[in-house]
Design an enzyme around this catalytic site. Structure first.
Site, mmCIF file in Angstrom:
data_model
loop_
_atom_site.group_PDB
_atom_site.id
_atom_site.type_symbol
_atom_site.label_atom_id
_atom_site.label_comp_id
_atom_site.label_asym_id
_atom_site.label_seq_id
_atom_site.Cartn_x
_atom_site.Cartn_y
_atom_site.Cartn_z
ATOM 1 N N CYS A 1 0.820 -1.208 0.000
ATOM 2 C CA CYS A 1 0.000 0.000 0.000
ATOM 3 C C CYS A 1 0.856 1.262 0.000
ATOM 4 O O CYS A 1 0.398 2.339 -0.375
ATOM 5 C CB CYS A 1 -0.953 0.008 1.191
ATOM 6 S SG CYS A 1 -2.316 -1.159 1.002
ATOM 7 N N ASP B 1 -15.120 5.328 -0.719
ATOM 8 C CA ASP B 1 -14.251 4.162 -0.850
ATOM 9 C C ASP B 1 -14.558 3.338 -2.096
ATOM 10 O O ASP B 1 -13.727 2.536 -2.532
ATOM 11 C CB ASP B 1 -14.375 3.267 0.388
ATOM 12 C CG ASP B 1 -13.764 3.935 1.622
ATOM 13 O OD1 ASP B 1 -12.774 4.675 1.461
ATOM 14 O OD2 ASP B 1 -14.294 3.740 2.725
ATOM 15 N N ASP C 1 -9.093 -4.554 -18.902
ATOM 16 C CA ASP C 1 -7.829 -4.630 -19.631
ATOM 17 C C ASP C 1 -6.790 -3.813 -18.887
ATOM 18 O O ASP C 1 -7.110 -2.786 -18.265
ATOM 19 C CB ASP C 1 -7.977 -4.104 -21.057
ATOM 20 C CG ASP C 1 -8.293 -5.201 -22.052
ATOM 21 O OD1 ASP C 1 -7.495 -6.148 -22.150
ATOM 22 O OD2 ASP C 1 -9.344 -5.118 -22.720
ATOM 23 N N ASP D 1 -13.947 -4.068 -25.985
ATOM 24 C CA ASP D 1 -14.644 -5.298 -25.584
ATOM 25 C C ASP D 1 -16.156 -5.075 -25.483
ATOM 26 O O ASP D 1 -16.942 -5.971 -25.780
ATOM 27 C CB ASP D 1 -14.104 -5.801 -24.247
ATOM 28 C CG ASP D 1 -12.729 -6.451 -24.389
ATOM 29 O OD1 ASP D 1 -12.409 -6.910 -25.488
ATOM 30 O OD2 ASP D 1 -11.987 -6.477 -23.392
ATOM 31 N N ASP E 1 -13.386 -8.457 -31.164
ATOM 32 C CA ASP E 1 -12.342 -7.483 -31.488
ATOM 33 C C ASP E 1 -11.006 -8.205 -31.578
ATOM 34 O O ASP E 1 -10.776 -9.230 -30.943
ATOM 35 C CB ASP E 1 -12.292 -6.345 -30.471
ATOM 36 C CG ASP E 1 -11.963 -6.810 -29.063
ATOM 37 O OD1 ASP E 1 -12.258 -7.972 -28.742
ATOM 38 O OD2 ASP E 1 -11.428 -6.003 -28.279
#
Length: 724
Positions: free
Chosen positions: A389, A422, A439, A462, A601
């Site tokens: 983090c 959040d 992606d 997509d 695609d």
């Protein structure tokens, strides 16, 4: 694309002679902690000394132009292909013609000049074509000679540039056996400022080509017609090669300029109004006025590189001392030239041409087979980078970057990027299908704005492949290990590019996650909506269907060429990046109401891999016409030169499901397996709808191509794709 950490941005605007040489010099001794960026609207930069030889037919385009993509890759320089439209030196910010902004810490300008069109009242008659900027002149010249096989042409301006140009055009006409009526027009004499012996020799060349010379001639614009000494000028085309003035950019800047719009600089090449701004070449107004000649730009490069380094590192600067005399080598049409160096003596003939040719080729070799390959600048050794983090980009950089975004807000979004919650909150209609895709990939170019656009388009593809309407997106961004100020700049540009494409698609950015790492990367989780009965799938292809492809293939090969350096060609890569920036949205919209039996695609598995998926899902076979498959420029040439994507070998497993004869070139098979980024869509439409589908695509600006047919699957034949 992995680079060392930096804390300052040096931006070079313009790919002129000075900047090209400066990039070589800085690459050989990088400035620690400095990231260098070159901004230019074109991927090729013309070397003015060889332009007449290009027009005459002595050289090719590649021999006379510096490939800025290759130069930037070799020198670890970021390349932004755009034009700067405004300079705000107070905020150290550039406005670009793609709508984005670019910030800097230090700035250098080498953008050339524009013809002084004041005699024409700045309203050009149709037949007038300015020779400068030279970057676009060759294309304009080719179009003209193709459209006018036999025509008259006048060159206005009998200085070195105009005289060389008219002789080069005459030589072109002689080689091509094309009758051209040529005139050279001067407001005074031929080659003012040159010795009488030089003028005599060049006049003899004009006479030899039958070029009419008009001296002491005033050229004006009267009602849209070119007038010479009060009489209409008899010429189908007029090339304007007279004096120059500053480009329009400087009218949109807060830099101190002279009466002709050139940036005022002192003898250290620094702007009068801002010591963090440097200028060189034709765009600069030196304390002692200098002729606008390339020889000065070349000589200024060493001083410019030295002073940029010194200024950034807080060291004393060196004054530039222009040479009082310099060698002048004038092209004279054929492989012939005239040389002079002050005084009254001059030499001419083929031997002088060979001398000039050797000098010019030696200069260009610096940017062809003698490119430096140096390590990037050293970063701060005390800089530490966290994982976990702790790798998150700082909140200040993140907040500053996101505050400027203006994402489109779709209905049903209760908490998005502006809420600082959040997670995003989205209401979803019960009667709609949620179509979702993800992606993510590392940056293959180090230009954040363009990469952000491509990453967003790649992800949205997509949804379009399933006939879904984009609704919302989450971003996942990795920024390189740089100073937080530079990270904020990169994030602003990357997200500005992404949001531009998301907004175009009607897709709301609702949030995301940003970390730092060794390499910039980006991806998007995209959500779309569709009705169940309108979804497209890979299954459903029917024998008799026509296969339509909407983009050329070969991007994997082109991007792999970037890793080979010397095998990269800027013109080819530029065409590839333009193709990657074409959204598949217009193709989806064009056929949304047309019968589409199957769609996908073309991305990482290559054309054959994705066609094989259709065959497998639909239980059909496909006949593929290789002659119809569109390829990006240079794809086959690169493959034959040994360039392929690292994924290509794995993709060639698709050939196990294919049948082809020995007449199919292996380079073409490699192209068919080439992994694509932001590739096109493949549609399977009923044969009777082929013409209508292609017409609908064309009306939406999409160049669809029929590349094959869907066949009945023969269970006795292991092949699914028959390559013809």
């Amino acid at each position: 694309m992995m680079t060392s950490a930096a804390n300052l941005d040096l931006v070079l605007v313009g790919g002129g002679h000075s900047h090209c040489l400066v990039l070589r010099m800085l690459a050989m001794a990088p400035i620690p902690g400095v990231r260098v960026t070159l901004v230019s609207p074109e991927p090729l930069s013309a070397y003015s000394g060889m332009l007449p030889g290009l027009i005459a037919g002595h050289y090719s385009l590649e021999e006379t132009h510096v490939d800025l993509y290759r130069l930037c890759l070799a020198t670890h320089t970021r390349f932004v292909q755009a034009a700067v439209t405004a300079i705000n030196s107070q905020q150290r910010r550039l406005e670009l013609n793609d709508g984005s902004q670019l910030e800097y810490d230090w700035l250098s300008l080498d953008v050339g000049a524009t013809p002084d069109l004041s005699p024409l009242g700045y309203s050009l008659p149709k037949q007038v074509v300015p020779v400068k900027p030279v970057s676009g002149f060759y294309a304009r010249w080719q179009q003209w000679v193709n459209d006018n096989p036999s025509a008259s042409l006048a060159v206005v301006g009998a200085g070195a540039g105009g005289t060389e140009m008219v002789l080069a055009i005459a030589e072109y006409g002689r080689q091509q056996q094309r009758p051209l009526s040529l005139s050279l027009i001067s407001g005074s004499i031929l080659l003012p400022g040159y010795a009488a012996s030089v003028r005599r020799k060049m006049q003899a060349r004009l006479d030899d080509y039958g070029i009419r010379f008009l001296e002491n001639t005033l050229v004006e614009n009267q009602g849209g017609q070119v007038i010479a000494n009060g009489q209409p000028l008899d010429a189908d085309q007029v090339l304007w090669c007279t004096g120059v003035r500053g480009i329009p950019l400087f009218a949109n800047s807060d830099l101190n300029c002279d009466k002709k719009g050139f940036v005022k600089i002192n003898d250290t090449l620094q702007s009068h109004s801002d010591a963090r701004v440097f200028a060189a070449g034709d765009c600069a107004a030196f304390p002692q006025p200098l002729p606008k000649a390339g020889v000065y730009a070349v000589r200024q490069a060493m001083t410019l590189a030295r002073n940029l380094r010194a200024a950034i590192q807080g060291q004393p600067l060196t004054p530039y001392r222009p040479q009082s005399r310099f060698l002048s080598l004038l092209s004279a049409g054929g492989k012939d030239a005239v040389a002079s160096r002050g005084g009254s003596l001059s030499l001419g003939g083929p031997l002088i041409w060979r001398w000039k040719d050797r000098i010019d080729r030696a200069f260009m070799r610096k940017f062809q087979d003698q490119l430096p390959r140096m390590a990037p600048a050293l970063s701060d050794p005390d800089t530490l980078h966290c994982a976990g983090c702790g790798a998150k980009v700082g909140s200040d950089a993140l907040g500053e970057a996101l505050s400027a975004l203006q994402p489109q807000i779709n209905p049903g979004i209760e908490a998005g990027v502006d809420a600082a919650d959040d997670a995003a909150v989205i209401q979803w209609p019960e009667n709609r299908k949620l179509v979702q895709s993800l992606d993510f990939f590392p940056a293959f170019i180090d230009e954040p704005y363009r990469f952000g656009r491509i990453a967003a388009l790649h992800s949205l593809s997509d949804l379009y492949a399933m006939n879904a309407t984009p609704h919302s997106a989450l971003a996942n961004i990795t920024l390189g290990w740089n100073h937080p100020r530079l990270q904020a700049r990169d994030l602003r540009r990357l997200m500005a590019g992404a949001v531009h494409e998301l907004n175009q698609a009607g897709c709301t950015l609702v949030g995301g996650h940003t970390i730092e790492g060794p390499q910039m990367a980006a991806g998007f989780t995209v959500n779309g909506g569709a009705d169940s009965d309108t979804l497209w799938h890979k299954k459903g292809a029917t024998p008799g269907d026509t296969i339509i492809l909407t983009k050329p293939i070969g991007s994997g090969v082109q991007l792999a060429a970037m890793m080979h350096g010397a095998k990269l060609r800027g013109r080819w890569l530029g065409s590839t990046l333009d193709t990657l920036l074409q959204s598949n949205g217009p193709a989806r919209d064009a056929l949304a109401s047309t019968p589409v039996h199957a769609c996908t695609d073309i991305t990482g598995f290559g054309l054959l891999g994705h066609l094989q998926e259709i065959c497998s899902q639909s239980q059909v076979a496909i006949a593929l016409e290789t002659a119809a498959v569109p390829l990006l420029p240079g794809t086959i040439d690169l493959i034959k030169d040994g360039v392929t994507s690292t994924l290509n070998e794995a993709n060639r497993s698709a050939l196990l499901h294919c049948a082809h004869d020995d007449t199919i070139d292996d380079a073409m098979l490699t192209a068919l397996c080439d992994p694509q980024t932001s590739g096109g869509l493949v549609f399977c439409v009923p044969g009777e709808h082929t013409s209508d589908a292609l017409q609908r695509l064309a009306m939406n600006g999409v160049n669809g191509v029929a590349i094959g047919k869907v066949l009945v699957k023969d269970e006795k034949n292991a092949a699914s794709i028959f390559i013809k």
